[in-house]
Design a protein around this motif. Structure first.
Motif, PDB file in Angstrom:
ATOM      1  N   PRO A  76      27.669  49.806   3.124  1.00 19.98           N
ATOM      2  CA  PRO A  76      29.007  49.234   3.024  1.00 19.98           C
ATOM      3  C   PRO A  76      29.692  49.544   1.691  1.00 19.98           C
ATOM      4  CG  PRO A  76      27.340  47.538   2.770  1.00 19.98           C
ATOM      5  CD  PRO A  76      26.620  48.787   3.171  1.00 19.98           C
ATOM      6  N   SER A  77      30.993  49.479   1.707  1.00 19.27           N
ATOM      7  CA  SER A  77      31.777  49.748   0.509  1.00 19.27           C
ATOM      8  C   SER A  77      31.396  48.754  -0.584  1.00 19.27           C
ATOM      9  CB  SER A  77      33.263  49.609   0.851  1.00 19.27           C
ATOM     10  OG  SER A  77      34.043  49.799  -0.290  1.00 19.27           O
ATOM     11  N   GLY A  78      31.111  49.271  -1.780  1.00 22.77           N
ATOM     12  CA  GLY A  78      30.815  48.409  -2.925  1.00 22.77           C
ATOM     13  C   GLY A  78      29.332  48.144  -3.127  1.00 22.77           C
TER      14      GLY A  78
ATOM     15  N   GLY B 251      27.042  50.263  -3.940  1.00 25.65           N
ATOM     16  CA  GLY B 251      26.480  51.020  -5.064  1.00 25.65           C
ATOM     17  C   GLY B 251      26.025  52.422  -4.723  1.00 25.65           C
ATOM     18  N   LYS B 252      26.486  52.962  -3.605  1.00 29.41           N
ATOM     19  CA  LYS B 252      26.084  54.328  -3.205  1.00 29.41           C
ATOM     20  C   LYS B 252      26.489  55.339  -4.280  1.00 29.41           C
ATOM     21  CE  LYS B 252      28.716  54.218   0.481  1.00 29.41           C
ATOM     22  NZ  LYS B 252      29.288  52.877   0.339  1.00 29.41           N
ATOM     23  N   GLY B 253      27.766  55.267  -4.647  1.00 29.60           N
ATOM     24  CA  GLY B 253      28.296  56.218  -5.632  1.00 29.60           C
ATOM     25  C   GLY B 253      27.558  56.103  -6.959  1.00 29.60           C
ATOM     26  N   THR B 254      27.239  54.878  -7.365  1.00 26.40           N
ATOM     27  CA  THR B 254      26.549  54.650  -8.637  1.00 26.40           C
ATOM     28  C   THR B 254      25.161  55.288  -8.603  1.00 26.40           C
ATOM     29  OG1 THR B 254      27.710  52.537  -8.727  1.00 26.40           O
ATOM     30  CG2 THR B 254      25.883  52.831 -10.269  1.00 26.40           C
ATOM     31  N   LEU B 255      24.457  55.100  -7.504  1.00 28.94           N
ATOM     32  CA  LEU B 255      23.107  55.670  -7.372  1.00 28.94           C
ATOM     33  C   LEU B 255      23.163  57.195  -7.355  1.00 28.94           C
ATOM     34  CD1 LEU B 255      21.791  53.162  -4.672  1.00 28.94           C
ATOM     35  CD2 LEU B 255      20.779  53.469  -6.950  1.00 28.94           C
TER      36      LEU B 255
ATOM     37  N   ALA C 175      34.782  43.200  -8.624  1.00 27.32           N
ATOM     38  CA  ALA C 175      34.598  43.561 -10.046  1.00 27.32           C
ATOM     39  C   ALA C 175      34.992  45.019 -10.294  1.00 27.32           C
ATOM     40  CB  ALA C 175      33.153  43.317 -10.463  1.00 27.32           C
ATOM     41  N   ARG C 176      34.820  45.869  -9.265  1.00 27.58           N
ATOM     42  CA  ARG C 176      35.188  47.274  -9.455  1.00 27.58           C
ATOM     43  C   ARG C 176      36.681  47.411  -9.705  1.00 27.58           C
ATOM     44  NH1 ARG C 176      33.538  51.536  -4.877  1.00 27.58           N
ATOM     45  NH2 ARG C 176      35.392  50.702  -3.860  1.00 27.58           N
ATOM     46  N   GLY C 177      37.450  46.525  -9.063  1.00 31.33           N
ATOM     47  CA  GLY C 177      38.888  46.450  -9.339  1.00 31.33           C
ATOM     48  C   GLY C 177      39.683  47.665  -8.903  1.00 31.33           C
TER      49      GLY C 177
ATOM     50  N   VAL D  43      17.324  48.214  -0.592  1.00 33.05           N
ATOM     51  CA  VAL D  43      18.191  47.106  -1.018  1.00 33.05           C
ATOM     52  C   VAL D  43      18.573  47.351  -2.472  1.00 33.05           C
ATOM     53  CG1 VAL D  43      18.345  44.608  -1.357  1.00 33.05           C
ATOM     54  CG2 VAL D  43      17.079  45.521   0.604  1.00 33.05           C
ATOM     55  N   ASN D  44      19.863  47.403  -2.706  1.00 32.32           N
ATOM     56  CA  ASN D  44      20.317  47.604  -4.087  1.00 32.32           C
ATOM     57  C   ASN D  44      20.599  46.244  -4.730  1.00 32.32           C
ATOM     58  OD1 ASN D  44      21.271  48.581  -6.510  1.00 32.32           O
ATOM     59  ND2 ASN D  44      23.263  49.237  -5.679  1.00 32.32           N
ATOM     60  N   ASP D  45      19.507  45.642  -5.239  1.00 36.57           N
ATOM     61  CA  ASP D  45      19.659  44.371  -5.950  1.00 36.57           C
ATOM     62  C   ASP D  45      19.745  44.721  -7.437  1.00 36.57           C
ATOM     63  OD1 ASP D  45      19.593  41.822  -6.860  1.00 36.57           O
ATOM     64  OD2 ASP D  45      17.826  41.192  -5.727  1.00 36.57           O
ATOM     65  N   ASP D  46      18.583  44.950  -8.043  1.00 42.29           N
ATOM     66  CA  ASP D  46      18.610  45.440  -9.423  1.00 42.29           C
ATOM     67  C   ASP D  46      18.798  46.964  -9.363  1.00 42.29           C
ATOM     68  OD1 ASP D  46      18.026  45.400 -12.351  1.00 42.29           O
ATOM     69  OD2 ASP D  46      16.346  46.644 -11.652  1.00 42.29           O
TER      70      ASP D  46
HETATM   71  N1  LIG Z   1      22.671  47.042  -8.470  1.00 38.17           N
HETATM   72  C1  LIG Z   1      23.879  46.749  -8.908  1.00 38.17           C
HETATM   73  N2  LIG Z   1      24.097  45.598  -9.537  1.00 38.17           N
HETATM   74  C2  LIG Z   1      25.326  45.268  -9.973  1.00 38.17           C
HETATM   75  N3  LIG Z   1      26.413  46.051  -9.846  1.00 38.17           N
HETATM   76  C3  LIG Z   1      26.255  47.223  -9.231  1.00 38.17           C
HETATM   77  C4  LIG Z   1      24.988  47.647  -8.726  1.00 38.17           C
HETATM   78  N4  LIG Z   1      25.145  48.848  -8.148  1.00 38.17           N
HETATM   79  C5  LIG Z   1      26.445  49.175  -8.292  1.00 38.17           C
HETATM   80  N5  LIG Z   1      27.115  48.224  -8.944  1.00 38.17           N
HETATM   81  C6  LIG Z   1      28.547  48.162  -9.244  1.00 38.17           C
HETATM   82  O1  LIG Z   1      29.188  47.839  -8.012  1.00 38.17           O
HETATM   83  C7  LIG Z   1      30.458  48.495  -7.923  1.00 38.17           C
HETATM   84  C8  LIG Z   1      30.495  49.301  -6.627  1.00 38.17           C
HETATM   85  O2  LIG Z   1      29.604  50.388  -6.752  1.00 38.17           O
HETATM   86  P1  LIG Z   1      29.949  51.814  -6.134  1.00 38.17           P
HETATM   87  O3  LIG Z   1      31.341  52.171  -6.464  1.00 38.17           O
HETATM   88  O4  LIG Z   1      28.868  52.725  -6.561  1.00 38.17           O
HETATM   89  O5  LIG Z   1      29.846  51.432  -4.607  1.00 38.17           O
HETATM   90  P2  LIG Z   1      29.966  52.375  -3.310  1.00 38.17           P
HETATM   91  O6  LIG Z   1      28.954  51.936  -2.379  1.00 38.17           O
HETATM   92  O7  LIG Z   1      29.962  53.783  -3.735  1.00 38.17           O
HETATM   93  O8  LIG Z   1      31.411  51.970  -2.789  1.00 38.17           O
HETATM   94  P3  LIG Z   1      32.429  52.783  -1.840  1.00 38.17           P
HETATM   95  O9  LIG Z   1      31.764  52.966  -0.540  1.00 38.17           O
HETATM   96  O10 LIG Z   1      33.613  51.904  -1.765  1.00 38.17           O
HETATM   97  O11 LIG Z   1      32.726  54.090  -2.512  1.00 38.17           O
HETATM   98  C9  LIG Z   1      30.599  49.334  -9.157  1.00 38.17           C
HETATM   99  O12 LIG Z   1      31.424  48.659 -10.079  1.00 38.17           O
HETATM  100  C10 LIG Z   1      29.162  49.467  -9.697  1.00 38.17           C
HETATM  101  O13 LIG Z   1      29.140  49.584 -11.084  1.00 38.17           O
END
Ligand SMILES: Nc1ncnc2c1ncn2[C@@H]1O[C@H](COP(=O)(O)OP(=O)(O)OP(=O)(O)O)[C@@H](O)[C@H]1O
Ligand SMILES: Nc1nc2c(ncn2[C@@H]2O[C@H](COP(=O)(O)O)[C@@H](O)[C@H]2O)c(=O)[nH]1
Length: 380
Positions: A132-134, A136-140, A256-258, A290-293
């Motif tokens: 789902p959106s948010g 953390g896929k992009g972050t990983l 929080a991503r805003g 699971v993206n917790d930590d």
């Molecule tokens: N494990 C985590 N704990 C806390 N914050 C996190 C964690 N992983 C990612 N984030 C934060 O959550 C927000 C969303 O992450 P990210 O943009 O990577 O999500 P995404 O799955 O790629 O979203 P989208 O599908 O909308 O592109 C970012 O601000 C990121 O810094």
């Protein structure tokens, strides 16, 4: 009614044209000596109606300037060997009735064929990351690409959504217009596409090819609908679903991503419920993380990808500098393609016969992400 056999359509001595008989159809590939460079045409002769048709041709076309030979691999795929070419560029496939081609036929309402290039390396499967959106896929993915820049390459998607601050065209996405993207989808340029949170997103065949062409492992960041489409396509990939620790945490991260308006956040959260549900569909995802930590999840992702890196047991060393000779013929014997070099006059003293193991045929996307292990060519 019925027409003649392929010999009547193409002179068997013509090294620029080939005719391959599959069921009620004959697939004629090639052109003339003059046109071979730029116009590798495909025509289909229907033996039942006695009529010719010109199919929509998808994928990157090979350049067959020295001619080619052809042999039927399976009922839905023709192997084309380029004359006087290197092992890394010598084998191509014309898909005529693979699941991907069948899908495209339905979509386009025409006859369709698709080119794909045989890959020399036993490339690692692309990785589809969904969730789902948010979550953390992009972050990983960013962490992975930063730590291993030469191992992984990102498949840059197309989207009709507006760029966010700091997002660059051609880096994060190809930002495009709906009408242009719809046209390209109709023309079969996309491996998958989906309407996500009110915008159109899609993975072009070229986006995957660009990464695999430079020998990197391709990472796709796509939604669950996209993952489903890729799963149904012939691209063999590893499917990973990233799940949030809780819905509340997902909402917190998204806010929080805003980057979204309140209305968009609401829409993404509504869709997230369905996506988390669909993520559990049996057989869709190979792994759920699971993206917790963040750090723990990242380490788990790395472990998972390393597990998958066990070399393919069927890999065999390549014959150094193998060149498909200009004068050769090919034939199929069980799981082997035999390349008879006709006592070749080849400059590099190529032996007379080679075998190429077709059991090593891999699935993949149209384009350069699939193919025979050309390295399995061996001396008889
Ligand atoms: N494990 C985590 N704990 C806390 N914050 C996190 C964690 N992983 C990612 N984030 C934060 O959550 C927000 C969303 O992450 P990210 O943009 O990577 O999500 P995404 O799955 O790629 O979203 P989208 O599908 O909308 O592109 C970012 O601000 C990121 O810094
Ligand atoms: N089916 C596809 N989904 C894609 C693609 N590229 C991105 N996405 C997914 O869209 C949402 C929203 O992304 P955002 O950048 O607007 O936040 C997210 O789930 C992505 O995974 C694609 O090519 N095809």
């Amino acid at each position: 009614m019925g027409e003649e056999a392929p010999e009547y359509l193409v002179d068997s001595r013509d090294r620029y044209q080939s005719a391959t008989d599959i069921g009620d159809k004959i697939y004629v590939v090639g052109g003339s000596e003059k046109s071979a460079d730029s116009l590798v045409g495909v025509k289909i002769f229907d033996k039942l109606t006695g009529k010719w048709s010109v199919p929509t041709v998808l994928g990157t076309k090979p350049i067959l300037s020295k001619g080619h030979s052809a042999v039927l691999l399976k009922k839905n795929q023709i192997l084309i060997l380029k004359r006087e070419s290197s092992a890394s560029d010598g084998a191509w496939f014309l898909e005529v009735d693979t699941p991907y081609v069948k899908d495209q036929k339905k979509l386009l309402g025409t006859e369709v064929v698709a080119w794909s290039k045989g890959v020399r390396e036993h490339g690692l499967k692309p990785i589809v990351i969904s969730g789902p959106s948010g979550v953390g896929k992009g972050t990983l993915i960013s962490k992975l690409m930063k730590e291993y820049p030469s191992a992984f390459g990102f498949s840059i998607s197309h989207t009709t959504r507006a760029p966010r601050e700091k997002e660059l065209n051609g880096v994060h996405y190809y930002f495009t217009e709906r009408s242009l993207m719809e046209k390209d989808i109709r023309e079969g340029k996309f491996l998958e596409s989906a309407s996500v949170h009110g915008n159109l997103y899609g993975t072009s065949i070229e986006a995957v090819e660009t990464v695999t062409d430079v020998g990197k492992r391709c990472i796709l960041d796509i939604d669950v609908q996209g993952a489903r489409s890729v799963r149904a396509s012939s691209l063999e990939a590893i499917f990973i679903f990233i799940s949030p620790p809780s819905f509340d945490e997902l909402e917190k991260r998204l806010r929080a991503r805003g980057t979204e308006t309140e209305e968009q956040v609401q829409k993404r959260l509504r869709n997230a419920k369905a996506e988390i549900e669909q993520g559990r569909t049996p057989g869709l995802f190979d792994h759920i993380l699971v993206n917790d930590d963040l750090e723990t999840c990242y380490q788990n992702l790395k472990k998972l990808l390393a597990l998958d890196e066990i070399p393919d047991a069927s890999y065999e060393p390549v014959i150094e500098n193998f060149i498909v000779p200009l004068n050769h013929s090919i034939s199929r014997k069980d799981a082997m393609i035999q390349i008879n070099c006709n006592g070749s006059q080849s400059k590099n003293s190529t032996p007379d016969m080679f075998e190429l193991d077709v059991s090593s045929l891999k699935g993949g996307a149209p384009g350069r992400t699939r193919g025979l292990l050309i390295s399995s060519i061996k001396r008889l």
